[in-house]
Design an enzyme around this catalytic site. Structure first.
Site, PDB file in Angstrom:
ATOM      1  N   SER A   1      16.485  43.079  54.807  1.00 43.21           N
ATOM      2  CA  SER A   1      17.593  42.156  54.587  1.00 43.21           C
ATOM      3  C   SER A   1      18.601  42.330  55.718  1.00 43.21           C
ATOM      4  CB  SER A   1      18.274  42.429  53.236  1.00 43.21           C
ATOM      5  OG  SER A   1      19.329  41.523  53.025  1.00 43.21           O
TER       6      SER A   1
ATOM      7  N   TYR B   1      20.406  34.678  44.844  1.00 44.75           N
ATOM      8  CA  TYR B   1      20.379  33.302  44.326  1.00 44.75           C
ATOM      9  C   TYR B   1      21.522  33.095  43.334  1.00 44.75           C
ATOM     10  CZ  TYR B   1      15.679  31.715  45.879  1.00 44.75           C
ATOM     11  OH  TYR B   1      14.591  31.292  46.593  1.00 44.75           O
TER      12      TYR B   1
ATOM     13  N   LYS C   1      13.093  44.070  47.323  1.00 47.24           N
ATOM     14  CA  LYS C   1      13.679  42.978  48.108  1.00 47.24           C
ATOM     15  C   LYS C   1      13.627  41.666  47.332  1.00 47.24           C
ATOM     16  CE  LYS C   1      15.197  40.860  51.881  1.00 47.24           C
ATOM     17  NZ  LYS C   1      14.715  39.494  51.868  1.00 47.24           N
TER      18      LYS C   1
ATOM     19  N   ASN D   1      16.811  39.358  46.377  1.00 46.91           N
ATOM     20  CA  ASN D   1      16.949  37.934  46.667  1.00 46.91           C
ATOM     21  C   ASN D   1      17.222  37.118  45.411  1.00 46.91           C
ATOM     22  OD1 ASN D   1      16.288  38.819  49.237  1.00 46.91           O
ATOM     23  ND2 ASN D   1      14.941  37.090  49.642  1.00 46.91           N
TER      24      ASN D   1
ATOM     25  N   MET E   1      14.094  36.958  63.029  1.00 44.74           N
ATOM     26  CA  MET E   1      14.260  38.343  62.585  1.00 44.74           C
ATOM     27  C   MET E   1      13.568  39.301  63.545  1.00 44.74           C
ATOM     28  SD  MET E   1      15.891  38.908  59.534  1.00 44.74           S
ATOM     29  CE  MET E   1      15.034  40.052  58.451  1.00 44.74           C
TER      30      MET E   1
ATOM     31  N   GLY F   1      10.168  36.068  65.881  1.00 41.94           N
ATOM     32  CA  GLY F   1      11.046  34.951  65.562  1.00 41.94           C
ATOM     33  C   GLY F   1      12.480  35.404  65.385  1.00 41.94           C
TER      34      GLY F   1
ATOM     35  N   ARG G   1       2.762  34.444  68.884  1.00 37.52           N
ATOM     36  CA  ARG G   1       1.916  33.329  69.330  1.00 37.52           C
ATOM     37  C   ARG G   1       2.589  32.517  70.433  1.00 37.52           C
ATOM     38  NH1 ARG G   1       0.187  30.126  64.023  1.00 37.52           N
ATOM     39  NH2 ARG G   1       2.425  30.370  63.686  1.00 37.52           N
TER      40      ARG G   1
END
Length: 294
Positions: free
Chosen positions: A112, A172, A164, A168, A11, A9, A31
């Site tokens: 990240s 925030y 990680k 995150n 990343m 996807g 997929r």
């Protein structure tokens, strides 16, 4: 070296490209057949020479569990699985035990860098035994940013995703502070150019950061964020950070407040959450909700 990469996807696809640019062979499975190099996990494993390294970049939870379960049946003793998604650290410990019973190594890696990682490199935090980490090291070296920093063997299995997660949580709180400051500047009559105030902070100030640069990018695209709805999702790590703080009796007032502010954004059209949504879109390509959708 050779690497199997599962999940191509936003990343994973860029990571495949960066690793290939470093001269390594990457065989990718997704997929979506338009993205994949092979048609199945079985074919992916069959194409790799032992000892194999297979890096998993799929959503945390059931998708990661089913992928690791399948790899556990296909791989051989001495092979290594890397979970580079946003799994909870407690899942890492379980996965490591399940694979260890089959002689397969496990490394967890917090990644990240978002949609900018292909160009700038990815900050990497990984956990696991030294011998398993060593088998993956050439890939870590390919993915990390240029220079001496940007990657760390954080400790035992689970340490990478725990680090990680905390990263995150800090993110925030930083985003929330910028968003609150932006809303206050927009609210007063005396400040006539909020965007340029933010831009002025990019040089010489103690609050300059990449997030600030991205905020300016977002304001250049939409000066008052009029096109956005004040709604921001939380991807899980913020909640896990607060839960870990409770478990360890560590006070996290700023991070906890920033998480609750996101919950508040679901109750009304919050100006602050327009900036949070814009920042999440800038660094991670996360979806935003426009006014026209509601």
């Amino acid at each position: 070296m050779e690497l199997g990469l599962v999940g191509l996807g936003k990343m994973g696809g860029n990571m495949r490209e960066r690793i290939r640019r470093a001269g390594h062979t990457v065989i990718g499975y997704d997929r979506n057949p338009d993205l994949a190099d092979v048609d199945s996990l079985e074919e992916l494993v069959g194409r790799l020479k032992g000892p194999r390294v297979v890096w998993v970049m799929v959503p945390a939870g059931a998708a990661t569990q089913s992928t690791i379960d399948e790899l556990g049946e296909l791989l051989e003793p001495g092979d290594v699985v890397v979970d580079g998604g946003n799994s909870r650290w407690t899942d890492d410990e379980k996965h490591a035990e399940e694979l260890k019973a089959k002689g397969i190594g496990f490394v967890d890696c917090g990644v990240s860098g978002g949609v900018w990682g292909l160009k700038n490199g990815y900050a990497l935090m990984y956990g696991g035994d030294k011998e398993n980490v060593a088998k993956v090291q050439p890939v870590f070296d390919a993915l990390k940013p240029e220079g001496d920093f940007g990657s760390v063997h954080a400790g035992k299995v689970g340490a990478g995703h725990f680090a990680k997660m905390v990263h995150n949580g800090i993110e925030y709180a930083m985003m929330q502070a910028y968003a609150e400051g932006w809303e206050l500047l927009e609210a007063v009559d005396s400040v006539t150019d909020v965007r340029e105030v933010f831009r002025s902070w990019q040089e010489g100030t103690v609050i300059r950061s990449w997030l600030l640069d991205l905020a300016v990018n977002a304001l250049d695209d939409d000066e008052h964020l009029d096109k956005l709805r004040g709604f921001a999702q939380d991807s899980g790590e913020g909640r896990w950070t607060v839960e870990a703080a409770i478990d360890n009796a560590v006070p996290l007032p700023a991070i906890t407040a920033s998480l609750f502010a996101r919950f508040a954004s679901r109750q009304d059209d919050s100006p602050q959450m327009k900036m949070i949504a814009a920042l999440r879109n800038q660094f991670g390509g996360h979806a935003v909700e426009s006014k026209s959708e509601h």
